[in-house]
Design an enzyme around this catalytic site. Structure first.
Site, PDB file in Angstrom:
ATOM      1  N   SER A 411      -1.945 183.071 128.748  1.00 33.90           N
ATOM      2  CA  SER A 411      -1.929 182.844 127.299  1.00 33.90           C
ATOM      3  C   SER A 411      -3.353 182.809 126.743  1.00 33.90           C
ATOM      4  O   SER A 411      -4.283 182.437 127.456  1.00 33.90           O
ATOM      5  CB  SER A 411      -1.246 181.493 127.044  1.00 33.90           C
ATOM      6  OG  SER A 411      -0.770 181.422 125.725  1.00 33.90           O
ATOM      7  N   TYR A 570      -4.443 178.661 111.330  1.00 38.15           N
ATOM      8  CA  TYR A 570      -5.686 179.384 111.040  1.00 38.15           C
ATOM      9  C   TYR A 570      -5.485 180.238 109.782  1.00 38.15           C
ATOM     10  O   TYR A 570      -4.448 180.154 109.122  1.00 38.15           O
ATOM     11  CB  TYR A 570      -6.126 180.189 112.273  1.00 38.15           C
ATOM     12  CG  TYR A 570      -6.466 179.268 113.430  1.00 38.15           C
ATOM     13  CD1 TYR A 570      -7.488 178.315 113.304  1.00 38.15           C
ATOM     14  CD2 TYR A 570      -5.755 179.296 114.626  1.00 38.15           C
ATOM     15  CE1 TYR A 570      -7.794 177.432 114.334  1.00 38.15           C
ATOM     16  CE2 TYR A 570      -6.052 178.421 115.670  1.00 38.15           C
ATOM     17  CZ  TYR A 570      -7.065 177.486 115.518  1.00 38.15           C
ATOM     18  OH  TYR A 570      -7.355 176.608 116.528  1.00 38.15           O
TER      19      TYR A 570
HETATM   20  C1  LIG Z   1      -7.907 175.024 125.992  1.00 40.02           C
HETATM   21  C2  LIG Z   1      -6.919 175.755 125.158  1.00 40.02           C
HETATM   22  C3  LIG Z   1      -7.347 176.721 124.252  1.00 40.02           C
HETATM   23  C4  LIG Z   1      -6.449 177.443 123.478  1.00 40.02           C
HETATM   24  N1  LIG Z   1      -6.868 178.442 122.649  1.00 40.02           N
HETATM   25  C5  LIG Z   1      -5.990 179.268 122.044  1.00 40.02           C
HETATM   26  C6  LIG Z   1      -6.407 180.433 121.373  1.00 40.02           C
HETATM   27  O1  LIG Z   1      -7.567 180.761 121.351  1.00 40.02           O
HETATM   28  N2  LIG Z   1      -5.472 181.194 120.759  1.00 40.02           N
HETATM   29  C7  LIG Z   1      -4.149 180.864 120.788  1.00 40.02           C
HETATM   30  O2  LIG Z   1      -3.339 181.573 120.203  1.00 40.02           O
HETATM   31  N3  LIG Z   1      -3.730 179.787 121.448  1.00 40.02           N
HETATM   32  C8  LIG Z   1      -4.605 178.985 122.093  1.00 40.02           C
HETATM   33  N4  LIG Z   1      -4.156 177.927 122.834  1.00 40.02           N
HETATM   34  C9  LIG Z   1      -2.709 177.713 122.964  1.00 40.02           C
HETATM   35  C10 LIG Z   1      -2.196 178.375 124.259  1.00 40.02           C
HETATM   36  O3  LIG Z   1      -2.271 179.782 124.177  1.00 40.02           O
HETATM   37  C11 LIG Z   1      -0.737 177.980 124.527  1.00 40.02           C
HETATM   38  O4  LIG Z   1       0.066 178.467 123.476  1.00 40.02           O
HETATM   39  C12 LIG Z   1      -0.561 176.482 124.647  1.00 40.02           C
HETATM   40  O5  LIG Z   1      -1.557 175.925 125.504  1.00 40.02           O
HETATM   41  C13 LIG Z   1       0.803 176.115 125.205  1.00 40.02           C
HETATM   42  O6  LIG Z   1       1.015 176.699 126.459  1.00 40.02           O
HETATM   43  P1  LIG Z   1       0.852 175.881 127.842  1.00 40.02           P
HETATM   44  O7  LIG Z   1       1.773 174.713 127.752  1.00 40.02           O
HETATM   45  O8  LIG Z   1       1.242 176.869 128.895  1.00 40.02           O
HETATM   46  O9  LIG Z   1      -0.583 175.457 127.960  1.00 40.02           O
HETATM   47  C14 LIG Z   1      -5.073 177.169 123.590  1.00 40.02           C
HETATM   48  C15 LIG Z   1      -4.648 176.181 124.485  1.00 40.02           C
HETATM   49  C16 LIG Z   1      -5.531 175.494 125.285  1.00 40.02           C
HETATM   50  C17 LIG Z   1      -5.027 174.486 126.270  1.00 40.02           C
END
Ligand SMILES: Cc1cc2nc3c(=O)[nH]c(=O)nc-3n(C[C@H](O)[C@H](O)[C@H](O)COP(=O)(O)O)c2cc1C
Ligand SMILES: Cc1cc2nc3c(=O)[nH]c(=O)nc-3n(C[C@H](O)[C@H](O)[C@H](O)COP(=O)(O)OP(=O)(O)OC[C@H]3O[C@@H](n4cnc5c(N)ncnc54)[C@H](O)[C@@H]3O)c2cc1C
Length: 783
Positions: A411, A570
């Site tokens: 992601s 955003y």
């Molecule tokens: C450190 C961090 C940075 C993130 N930066 C972005 C980003 O730049 N763009 C985005 O669409 N989502 C961003 N997210 C959201 C993740 O893409 C994802 O949707 C979210 O962490 C939930 O998934 P997970 O439970 O597998 O971590 C970020 C998440 C984390 C933890």
């Protein structure tokens, strides 16, 4: 001690039994408005785990109950002329009437006073009682009397249902999904004693009307059901007993206790019949109350302990029931699914049962699910093995001309480690290792289209040549050393810009070195955040041009796919959500207007991005906030992007406003991906608290998403996908030659590890009562 129990249903009677056992000297009276043997409803179901509880708390009633039970192990799903059976479910059924008679008999034996045909109209009847148990059912009069205190929330669900019976024998918990000229009908049926089965019929309100059920009496509507399900009833009649059609009320109460009064059973909380937990919850409430009364020093403390200790368990069951009822309400979404995939969706609808879990219980069924999945992949022009297919996670996917080797995705995640937007060696190692780790697709972090488009000073960008060169180096590395495809996520921070690095204070405004921020409307994120400037037409043109310029740079870098970030509050998301957009021009107001600018940007990028390469959009499918975007809006949003050429909708949620109330949990955003995919009919990627390859396979096999992204799990484990491939024996995985010995070792060891794991799981699983009964019936082998 004097205890008055209002209501002689399972909750009231069982509470009276347990409390009388605990305090033989107590004066306990149960008041029931009906006659002793006057009961509506047909059978009740309990799981093996619930029966274990009954055995522990009152062995005599447990023994009588289980003597009367019908056991089954299988769930059978009938759909479009097919039937799929899955074993290992361990459920029992018993007649509600018999259950109540057993509990009455046991209560009497212990010295509980039972007063039937006694309708308690006001509190005067239980004046002088030390404890008043309000077990007066779904329409609890006393809960309503103290509505301001208990604060019940009654969510009347849209589907209509009616409870009937039949003499049709059944050897499995049976779901029948029946197509009719009016729409879909569902039967949930199970046998509860010899020659008797419960039949709950369910349909949506429109089908109900079209089928002419409005205004029919009980007998007439039973006759209509008998016509529809006649092919299965096999000449057996449908029986009625207050079998009126109604809407299911999902009841929750903010408080369960008032002075010496306590709510139990349906009066306190209901759980949808599709998970068969109403009577279980009622009787387990009685157990929790008795436990609290045993432990606590006084009555007030006991009632407090009951409420505080029991709430989480009840809410968990209600949540599972909620998820399940929503699945049944939207069954039309899956109506054109392959029957085996449909059956897999029925089995896994409430998260408790998963792909791996079913593989252990019903390997043949899961093998069919895998084959159906592979056939769908093949039908889309990909050459895959449909006879011995790999698991869904390792099936390829094609979007335009881009072929992904598997469905596992890294992601997008900001690393806050760029210098003036230029990605560094950290990024090279970060993306490089995750690509080598085996994911089919990796996303860049949100890459900003201008200096002032950044969230933080550490955000990466793609607005100048230096950044372009740095990104190209990373893309080249990924392509040279892995089979992963690389997607560029482009975004603009909007009102969440000029904020601190994640580890210094997420979304908090920079104290120095900030820049002016823009948004759809001049609404700050925090009260002390910068007030953004409302964008005028010139600002929109400038932002659009910046997105296009970055997309062109992305193409020169060699990215395989492009994603437009329209989520998480955003800039572009701020146009879409009504909570952040109060414009009065053509870009505010209706959803169509609010989508106008994001669609313009998408369209301009699509025109600049090569036609053979796919594009996706990330959306927040709900704002988790009153008045914000909902799942239904998300379907409209997805349709609008599909019309301008989106190939995949990346379904995230929230982060729009700071006072949102998200409901977190395992795979918590997946229902939104499911809704978008199966209502808007676009390919989706789901994400959010998905942590195991078992969950990935469960989601894909049930048709709830086309790709599954994992964020945080990949932060600690770049090789998540390679390890999963070894576990499932998907040995077509690419591996750079430098690492081949490692790959060979893990693939070799995994075969044994998996076998050991499965053996352990099978050994650790206690036999279900149905299995035990079956074993007892078998003649002993000749000795
Ligand atoms: C450190 C961090 C940075 C993130 N930066 C972005 C980003 O730049 N763009 C985005 O669409 N989502 C961003 N997210 C959201 C993740 O893409 C994802 O949707 C979210 O962490 C939930 O998934 P997970 O439970 O597998 O971590 C970020 C998440 C984390 C933890
Ligand atoms: C029509 C219908 C059919 C159902 N059929 C089934 C079924 O077949 N299988 C199944 O598992 N579940 C069935 N249920 C759900 C199931 O009844 C409940 O989940 C479960 O019984 C809850 O137990 P309870 O003790 O909290 O409430 P209930 O079983 O509803 O018991 C409440 C009792 O309180 C009595 N009462 C209410 N007000 C007063 C008063 N003022 N004074 C005196 N007595 C009062 C009522 O007569 C009732 O007997 C059915 C529900 C309905 C509405």
């Amino acid at each position: 001690m004097k205890i008055a129990v209002i209501g002689g249903g399972p909750a009231g009677l069982y509470a009276a039994i347990l409390l009388k056992k605990q305090r033989p000297a107590a004066d306990i009276t149960v008041y029931e408005r009906n006659r002793a043997d006057d009961t509506f409803g047909f059978g009740v179901v309990f799981s093996d785990a619930t029966l274990d509880n009954f055995e522990k708390y009152d062995p005599p009633s447990y023994r009588r109950i289980t003597q009367e039970f019908a056991y089954w192990d299988d769930i059978a799903v009938h759909f479009r002329g097919t039937v799929h059976r899955v074993g290992g479910n361990g459920f029992c059924g018993c007649s509600r009437r018999t259950l109540l008679l057993i509990l009455q008999e046991r209560a009497r034996e212990l010295g509980v006073t039972l007063k039937f045909e006694t309708d308690i109209a006001d509190a005067a009847r239980f004046e002088g009682a030390d404890l008043v148990i309000l077990a007066d059912g779904i329409n609890s009069r006393f809960r309503e009397k103290h509505i301001g205190h208990f604060q019940p929330e009654v969510d009347l669900r849209s589907n209509m249902f009616a409870w009937m019976g039949s003499t049709r024998p059944l050897d499995a918990f049976t779901f029948i999904f029946q197509e009719t000229e009016w729409g879909p009908f569902i039967a949930h049926a199970y046998q509860y004693e010899a020659g008797r089965s419960t039949w709950i019929f369910e349909t949506d309100p429109e089908t109900f009307k079209r089928a002419g059920l409005t205004g029919l009496d009980e007998r007439q509507s039973a006759d209509r059901m008998a016509e529809i399900f006649g092919w299965f009833l096999d000449g057996h009649p449908l029986l009625i007993n207050r079998s009126m059609w109604r809407n299911f009320p999902m009841i929750r109460n903010r408080r369960w206790v008032k002075d010496n009064m306590v709510l139990l059973g349906d009066a306190k909380a209901t759980a949808h019949f599709s998970i068969g937990s109403g009577t279980k919850l009622a009787m387990e409430d009685a157990i929790a109350l008795a436990d609290a009364m045993q432990r606590a020093p006084d009555l007030a403390a006991a009632l407090k302990e009951y409420e505080e200790g029991r709430r989480e368990e009840v809410e968990k069951t209600q949540h599972a029931a909620d998820v399940s009822l929503v699945w049944f309400e939207h069954v039309d979404r899956f109506w054109d699914f392959d029957p085996v995939q449909f059956a897999f969706g029925v089995m896994t609808r409430s998260k408790a049962i998963t792909y791996d879990n079913l593989t252990l219980r019903a390997p043949g069924f899961v093998a069919e699910v895998d084959k159906a999945f592979a056939r769908q992949v093949q039908a889309r022009g990909l050459d895959v093995d449909v006879k011995k297919p790999v698991v869904p996670m390792f099936q390829p996917l094609k979007l335009r001309e881009m072929r992904l080797e598997n469905r596992s995705v890294v992601s997008p995640m900001c690393m806050y480690s760029a210098n003036e937007g230029v990605p560094t060696d950290f990024h090279l190692v970060h993306y490089g290792s995750r690509a080598i780790g085996g994911a089919g697709l990796i996303f860049t972090e949100m890459t900003c289209v201008g200096r002032d488009a950044r969230i933080t000073p550490g955000c990466a960008g793609l607005w100048n040549d230096e950044q372009e060169a740095a990104w190209r180096r990373i893309v080249d590395f990924v392509h040279a050393n892995s089979a992963a495809k690389f997607a560029l996520q482009l975004g603009h921070a909007g009102r969440k810009g000029a904020t601190k690095l994640m580890w210094d204070g997420m979304d908090r405004p920079l104290e120095e070195g900030g820049w002016d921020v823009i948004s759809a409307s001049p609404i700050p994120y925090f009260p002390d955040s910068q007030v953004p400037r409302e964008m005028d037409r010139a600002a929109m043109e400038a932002v659009k041009a910046a997105f296009v310029a970055s997309a062109e740079r992305g193409e020169r870098c060699g990215f395989d796919m492009l994603e437009l970030h329209c989520a998480h509050g955003y800039l572009l998301a701020s146009f879409i959500s009504p909570l952040t957009n109060n414009r009065s021009d053509a870009y505010g107001g209706s959803l169509e207007n609010r989508l106008r600018f994001p669609l313009e940007v998408f369209g301009a990028m699509r025109a600049a991005w090569p036609a053979h390469k796919p594009m996706s959009v990330r959306i927040s499918a709900t704002d988790w906030a009153e008045g914000g975007i909902t799942g239904d809006d998300a379907v409209q949003i997805a349709r609008a992007f599909a019309e301008v050429g989106v190939d995949l909708v990346d379904v995230s949620t929230g982060q729009t406003v700071r006072d949102a109330q998200p409901i977190y949990g395992r795979m918590f955003q997946t229902p939104f991906s499911d809704q978008v995919r199966n209502e808007a009919r676009v390919a989706t990627m789901c994400v959010g608290n998905i942590t195991t390859s078992d969950q990935v396979n469960t989601i894909l096999a049930a048709g709830r998403a086309d790709l599954v992204a994992l964020g945080r799990p990949h932060l600690v484990d770049p090789s998540f996908t390679m390890k999963a491939a070894a576990w499932y024996g998907a040995d077509g995985m690419f591996c750079p030659p430098q690492y081949l010995p490692g790959k060979e070792q893990i693939f070799r060891n995994s075969v044994r590890d998996r076998q050991d794991f499965e053996d352990l799981k099978i050994k650790a699983k206690p036999k279900t009562r149905a299995e035990l009964r079956e074993e007892a019936r078998k003649p002993l082998a000749a000795e």
